[in-house]
Design an enzyme around this catalytic site. Sequence first.
Site, PDB file in Angstrom:
ATOM      1  N   HIS A 193       6.010  36.471 -14.884  1.00 47.00           N
ATOM      2  CA  HIS A 193       6.978  37.323 -15.997  1.00 47.00           C
ATOM      3  C   HIS A 193       5.741  37.388 -17.041  1.00 47.00           C
ATOM      4  CE1 HIS A 193       8.572  41.322 -16.467  1.00 47.00           C
ATOM      5  NE2 HIS A 193       9.890  41.250 -15.920  1.00 47.00           N
ATOM      6  N   ARG A 202       4.269  45.462  -9.830  1.00 43.43           N
ATOM      7  CA  ARG A 202       4.825  44.368  -9.649  1.00 43.43           C
ATOM      8  C   ARG A 202       5.408  43.971  -8.490  1.00 43.43           C
ATOM      9  NH1 ARG A 202      10.610  45.247 -12.334  1.00 43.43           N
ATOM     10  NH2 ARG A 202       9.568  44.085 -13.879  1.00 43.43           N
ATOM     11  N   ARG A 240       8.836  45.234 -25.591  1.00 41.48           N
ATOM     12  CA  ARG A 240       7.642  45.242 -24.193  1.00 41.48           C
ATOM     13  C   ARG A 240       6.884  46.263 -24.379  1.00 41.48           C
ATOM     14  NH1 ARG A 240      10.531  43.756 -19.089  1.00 41.48           N
ATOM     15  NH2 ARG A 240       7.963  44.320 -18.469  1.00 41.48           N
ATOM     16  N   GLN A 268       6.480  39.776 -19.926  1.00 40.47           N
ATOM     17  CA  GLN A 268       7.931  39.688 -21.021  1.00 40.47           C
ATOM     18  C   GLN A 268       7.393  38.460 -21.783  1.00 40.47           C
ATOM     19  OE1 GLN A 268      11.012  40.803 -19.215  1.00 40.47           O
ATOM     20  NE2 GLN A 268      11.627  40.434 -21.385  1.00 40.47           N
ATOM     21  N   CYS A 302      15.765  38.745 -20.567  1.00 40.35           N
ATOM     22  CA  CYS A 302      15.083  39.826 -19.938  1.00 40.35           C
ATOM     23  C   CYS A 302      15.227  41.248 -19.284  1.00 40.35           C
ATOM     24  CB  CYS A 302      13.910  39.858 -19.089  1.00 40.35           C
ATOM     25  SG  CYS A 302      14.614  38.780 -17.157  1.00 40.35           S
ATOM     26  N   ASP A 332      18.392  34.093 -17.219  1.00 43.89           N
ATOM     27  CA  ASP A 332      18.593  35.513 -16.486  1.00 43.89           C
ATOM     28  C   ASP A 332      19.493  35.461 -15.458  1.00 43.89           C
ATOM     29  OD1 ASP A 332      16.851  37.019 -15.443  1.00 43.89           O
ATOM     30  OD2 ASP A 332      14.844  36.125 -14.371  1.00 43.89           O
TER      31      ASP A 332
HETATM   32  N1  NVA Z   1      14.415  36.651 -12.337  1.00 49.33           N
HETATM   33  C1  NVA Z   1      14.160  38.541 -12.640  1.00 49.33           C
HETATM   34  C2  NVA Z   1      14.129  39.010 -13.630  1.00 49.33           C
HETATM   35  C3  NVA Z   1      14.173  40.999 -13.481  1.00 49.33           C
HETATM   36  C4  NVA Z   1      13.676  41.254 -14.607  1.00 49.33           C
HETATM   37  C5  NVA Z   1      13.713  38.939 -10.957  1.00 49.33           C
HETATM   38  O1  NVA Z   1      12.720  38.883 -10.713  1.00 49.33           O
HETATM   39  O2  NVA Z   1      14.642  39.740 -10.686  1.00 49.33           O
HETATM   40  N1   CP Z   2      12.710  42.809 -17.636  1.00 51.65           N
HETATM   41  C1   CP Z   2      12.400  43.807 -16.805  1.00 51.65           C
HETATM   42  O1   CP Z   2      11.315  42.963 -15.695  1.00 51.65           O
HETATM   43  O2   CP Z   2      13.472  44.576 -16.396  1.00 51.65           O
HETATM   44  P1   CP Z   2      13.027  45.102 -14.912  1.00 51.65           P
HETATM   45  O3   CP Z   2      13.322  45.177 -14.018  1.00 51.65           O
HETATM   46  O4   CP Z   2      14.346  46.781 -15.268  1.00 51.65           O
HETATM   47  O5   CP Z   2      11.559  45.886 -15.776  1.00 51.65           O
END
Ligand code: NVA
Ligand code: CP
Length: 307
Positions: A132, A105, A289, A135, A261, A221
Site C-alpha cells: 500500500h 486497487r 493522503r 499510504q 491507516c 492495522d
Molecule cells: N490492510 C488493510 C488496509 C486497508 C486500507 C487491507 O488491505 O484491507
Molecule cells: N487507508 C485506506 O486506504 O483507506 P480506504 O480503504 O478507505 O481507502
Amino acid sequence: MAPPRHFLQLKDFSREELDHVFERTRSIKARFKAYQRYWPLQDRTLVMIFEKASTRTRLSFEAGMQQLGGSAIYLNTRDSQLGRGEPVEDAAQVISRMSDIVMIRTFEQEIIERFASHSRVPVINGLTNEYHPCQILADIFTFIEKRGPIQGRTVAWIGDSNNVCNTWLQAAEIFGFQVHVSTPPGYEVEAERAGLYGTDHFEQFADPMDAARGADLVTTDVWTSMGFEAENDERLRDFADWQVDADMMRAARADAVFMHCLPAHRGEEVAAAVIDGAQSVVWDEAENRLHAQKALMEFLLLGRVDD
Ligand code: NVA
Ligand code: CP
C-alpha cells in the site's frame, strides 16, 4: 514512445525522488490551505479502478485530481467488464488510451504488474494484497511534519504482517530507519513477499511490548485485511494479545506518535484510548493522503516541478 513510470511499490522510486515528492506535498498542501488555485493537471484524466472497497483512497484521488484541475473516473469490478473476465492486459490497453493516469486497487500484486506492463500511462498502486505505497507516502510525510526526519528512528508495527507492514519495511530500507515487528506466531514477515533487499532494517519480536519499547512511532492495522475475510474468526482468536493499548504506548518513547491507516476497529487492533488519545495523529495522517497523492500525480505526469 518511452515506457511510462509507475508507482507499484514504494521502492519503484528512489530516496531522492521520494524526498522530492514530500517537498511537493508540503508546497501543494500549503497552497490548498491558503485556497490558492493550482491547476497543473488541467485536461488530464485519472481512471480509478477498484476491485476492493475504499473510502479514503477513492476520495483522496478523486478530490485530489479535481483540485489539480483534472477529472477522475471511477470504475469497479461490479459494473465494468473487469468483473466479467476481460483480460487485464486488454483492459490496460483500452483504459490507458482514454486516460492520462490510472490508479488500481486490487488483489495480487501480479495483477497490477500485468496491467502496468500493457499501459501507455503511469499506473499507481492504490493497495494490493502485498503493498500500500500511497499510504506509506502519507504516513512518512506525517511523521516528518510532526517529528522531523525519520532516518535513524524506530517504528513499531504491531499485528498482521500485511500490505501496509510490507510497505513500512520497504520504507525502512529506503529511508534508513528500523521497524520492530511483532505478529502472532504463524503471521510473521516474509522478507521475499515484502520485497526486501536485506533484513538489516527490521527485527521481529515475539512480545508486542518488546517491539513497542523505545519506539518513535507505534502503528497497526486491521487483523483481517480485505480479501482474507474467510480467516476472520481464526484471526480474532490469534491476534487477541496484539492490541495497541495504553500500556504499549507507555513502553514507547514519551513523544511517540500513534498511526493507523484506517478504517480502525476499536477494541480489536487498537484501544479507543489510544486512537482517540493525545498521541494519535490518525486524522492528519488520513488528510495527508490527499496532499501526498496530488504530489505523486504531479510527479508522474509532469516530472519535477518547482514553485
Ligand atoms: N490492510 C488493510 C488496509 C486497508 C486500507 C487491507 O488491505 O484491507
Ligand atoms: N487507508 C485506506 O486506504 O483507506 P480506504 O480503504 O478507505 O481507502
